[in-house]
Motif scaffolding. Structure first.
Motif, mmCIF file in Angstrom:
data_model
loop_
_atom_site.group_PDB
_atom_site.id
_atom_site.type_symbol
_atom_site.label_atom_id
_atom_site.label_comp_id
_atom_site.label_asym_id
_atom_site.label_seq_id
_atom_site.Cartn_x
_atom_site.Cartn_y
_atom_site.Cartn_z
ATOM 1 N N THR A 118 1.033 -1.126 -0.125
ATOM 2 C CA THR A 118 -0.060 -0.162 -0.158
ATOM 3 C C THR A 118 0.924 1.299 -0.077
ATOM 4 O OG1 THR A 118 -1.763 -1.197 1.275
ATOM 5 C CG2 THR A 118 -1.840 1.177 1.202
ATOM 6 N N ALA A 159 -6.714 3.101 -3.368
ATOM 7 C CA ALA A 159 -8.287 3.006 -2.440
ATOM 8 C C ALA A 159 -8.566 1.459 -2.149
ATOM 9 C CB ALA A 159 -9.405 3.788 -3.279
ATOM 10 N N MET A 160 -8.373 0.916 -3.336
ATOM 11 C CA MET A 160 -8.525 -0.840 -3.309
ATOM 12 C C MET A 160 -7.690 -1.348 -2.457
ATOM 13 S SD MET A 160 -9.830 -1.764 -7.090
ATOM 14 C CE MET A 160 -8.424 -2.634 -7.257
ATOM 15 N N ALA A 182 -6.256 0.182 0.325
ATOM 16 C CA ALA A 182 -6.126 0.570 1.705
ATOM 17 C C ALA A 182 -7.668 -0.120 2.224
ATOM 18 C CB ALA A 182 -6.773 2.192 1.446
ATOM 19 N N LEU A 183 -8.618 -0.413 1.381
ATOM 20 C CA LEU A 183 -9.857 -1.257 1.760
ATOM 21 C C LEU A 183 -9.319 -2.648 2.185
ATOM 22 C CD1 LEU A 183 -12.568 -0.171 -0.794
ATOM 23 C CD2 LEU A 183 -12.464 0.445 1.715
ATOM 24 N N GLN A 184 -8.547 -3.136 1.342
ATOM 25 C CA GLN A 184 -8.133 -4.678 1.496
ATOM 26 C C GLN A 184 -7.232 -4.627 2.884
ATOM 27 O OE1 GLN A 184 -4.693 -6.008 -0.846
ATOM 28 N NE2 GLN A 184 -5.960 -7.683 -1.355
ATOM 29 N N THR A 185 -6.357 -3.776 3.085
ATOM 30 C CA THR A 185 -5.784 -3.708 4.290
ATOM 31 C C THR A 185 -6.540 -3.516 5.439
ATOM 32 O OG1 THR A 185 -3.774 -2.574 2.988
ATOM 33 C CG2 THR A 185 -3.777 -2.413 5.459
ATOM 34 N N SER A 186 -7.296 -2.576 5.353
ATOM 35 C CA SER A 186 -8.515 -2.172 6.511
ATOM 36 C C SER A 186 -9.073 -3.730 6.947
ATOM 37 C CB SER A 186 -9.263 -1.332 6.298
ATOM 38 O OG SER A 186 -10.304 -1.267 7.196
ATOM 39 N N ALA A 187 -9.642 -4.443 5.831
ATOM 40 C CA ALA A 187 -10.248 -5.754 6.008
ATOM 41 C C ALA A 187 -9.500 -6.893 6.355
ATOM 42 C CB ALA A 187 -10.981 -6.174 4.630
#
Length: 371
Positions: A89, A138-139, A141-146
């Motif tokens: 990321t 953005a994708m 970041a979402l993957q990292t958050s999930a």
């Protein structure tokens, strides 16, 4: 002078119905001399006539710059996807990626201004708009958050700090000297029980649990979680509403007696004008600046420097003139099952270390001699 009838007969004689031949010298404005370079040989078939519009409509082969733009956009998109799948990321927002993105965009724009490369450039632009640093970042970041994976490209020193078991700027000796989670839990449960018993004995109130105990990990100040937790006790609430002003004051007096007996400070009222809060804040949080017409009373006490904090909150729907506060209470009651109005009491204590984690905490803190 030739007679008109004979001249007319000469024009149409032997034509057998064919269109009349042009007059001598041709029609007015017609081309009289055909250029030698374009004049067909006598007896040779005439070439097909192609208009200028038809020639312009003929498709031209794509230019090199169009292919360069498309291939560049696709390759860059593949690189971005590769970084995304590898979990990098931080690399997506690095100087290198941003520079490459600008280069790709410049090539695509240049191809758009080329007539022969415009079609391929449009395709390259679509690829660039769909897969660029912003969208792929953005994708990621979402993957990292999930997934909860925030390691990225951090250094070993940063990862070491994230694992710090304590709290930044709080010494381990201070943490070990304060009451443990188990001690605070026992003290808060004892005081809550005593408050309930005294109010029941004096006013006949019955009680409902308005929530369960909650333990939330504390941040360590270095981007990670410490071994300490924030403790919120079970919340208790009366089943009966308390709407009379004098009764509210009497209830708070009983509570204050209990907390003072347990070496805590006198109750402090947030909703009183003497709290120093601006009138607009009092109206927003408590419905009015006058305690007699407020929808909410909120009182507080603590045992500083120890971490125990006590809250007593009174909800009174009889002072809700708009119905807005009642709607908020109904939503809260639907979530927790608590009564719509009445007295709610609970404790909160931050940065507590459990007794079972004490030995591990001391061992891990030895890895941070300079902290």
């Amino acid at each position: 002078m030739v007679e008109p009838e004979k001249q007319r007969a000469r024009y149409i004689g032997g034509t057998d119905g064919a269109p009349p031949v042009p007059p001598p010298g041709g029609y007015h404005g017609a081309r009289r001399v055909q250029p030698a370079s374009t004049a067909p040989l006598q007896g040779a078939p005439l070439p097909p006539v192609v208009s200028t519009a038809q020639a312009a409509e003929e498709k031209q082969p794509a230019g090199v710059i169009g292919w360069v733009a498309l291939v560049t956009a696709i390759l860059f998109a593949v690189v971005l996807l590769g970084v995304l799948l590898s979990g990098g990321t931080d690399a997506l927002y690095g100087v290198t990626m941003l520079t490459l993105q600008l280069v790709v965009l410049a090539v695509v724009i240049a191809a758009l201004f080329s007539r022969r490369g415009r079609v391929l450039a449009a395709s390259a632009l679509i690829v660039t708009l769909m897969l660029n640093v912003a969208t792929v970042g953005a994708m990621s970041a979402l993957q990292t958050s999930a997934s909860g994976n925030y390691q990225g490209e951090k250094t070993e020193e940063q990862k070491h700090e994230e694992a710090y078991p304590g709290i930044k700027d709080t010494s381990s000796s201070t943490i070990l000297a304060q009451p443990s989670l188990e001690e605070v839990r026992a003290q808060s449960e004892e005081m809550l029980a005593e408050i309930r018993d005294r109010l029941t004995e004096r006013f006949g109130y019955t009680w409902t649990e308005a929530g369960t105990e909650n333990l939330r990990p504390e941040r360590n100040g270095y981007g990670g979680e410490s071994m300490l937790v924030q403790y919120t006790s079970v919340q208790w609430m009366t089943n009966e509403p308390i709407q009379d002003y004098d009764r509210k004051v009497a209830v708070m007096d009983v509570i204050e007696d209990v907390v003072v007996e347990h070496q805590m400070y006198d109750l402090y009222s947030f909703n009183e004008p003497s709290s120093g809060m601006d009138d607009s804040i009092l109206e927003r949080f408590y419905g009015s600046t006058d305690p007699r017409s407020q929808t909410t009373w909120e009182y507080y006490s603590d045992n500083y420097p120890d971490p125990l904090r006590f809250y007593a909150v009174l909800y009174d729907l009889s002072n809700d003139s708009t119905g807005e506060f009642a709607g908020e209470r109904e939503a809260q009651s639907a979530r927790t099952g608590e009564p719509l109005e009445g007295l709610q009491i609970y404790f909160l204590a931050p940065e507590l270390l459990s007794e079972v984690d004490r030995e591990e905490f001391e061992t891990r803190m030895q890895e941070y001699p300079g902290y």
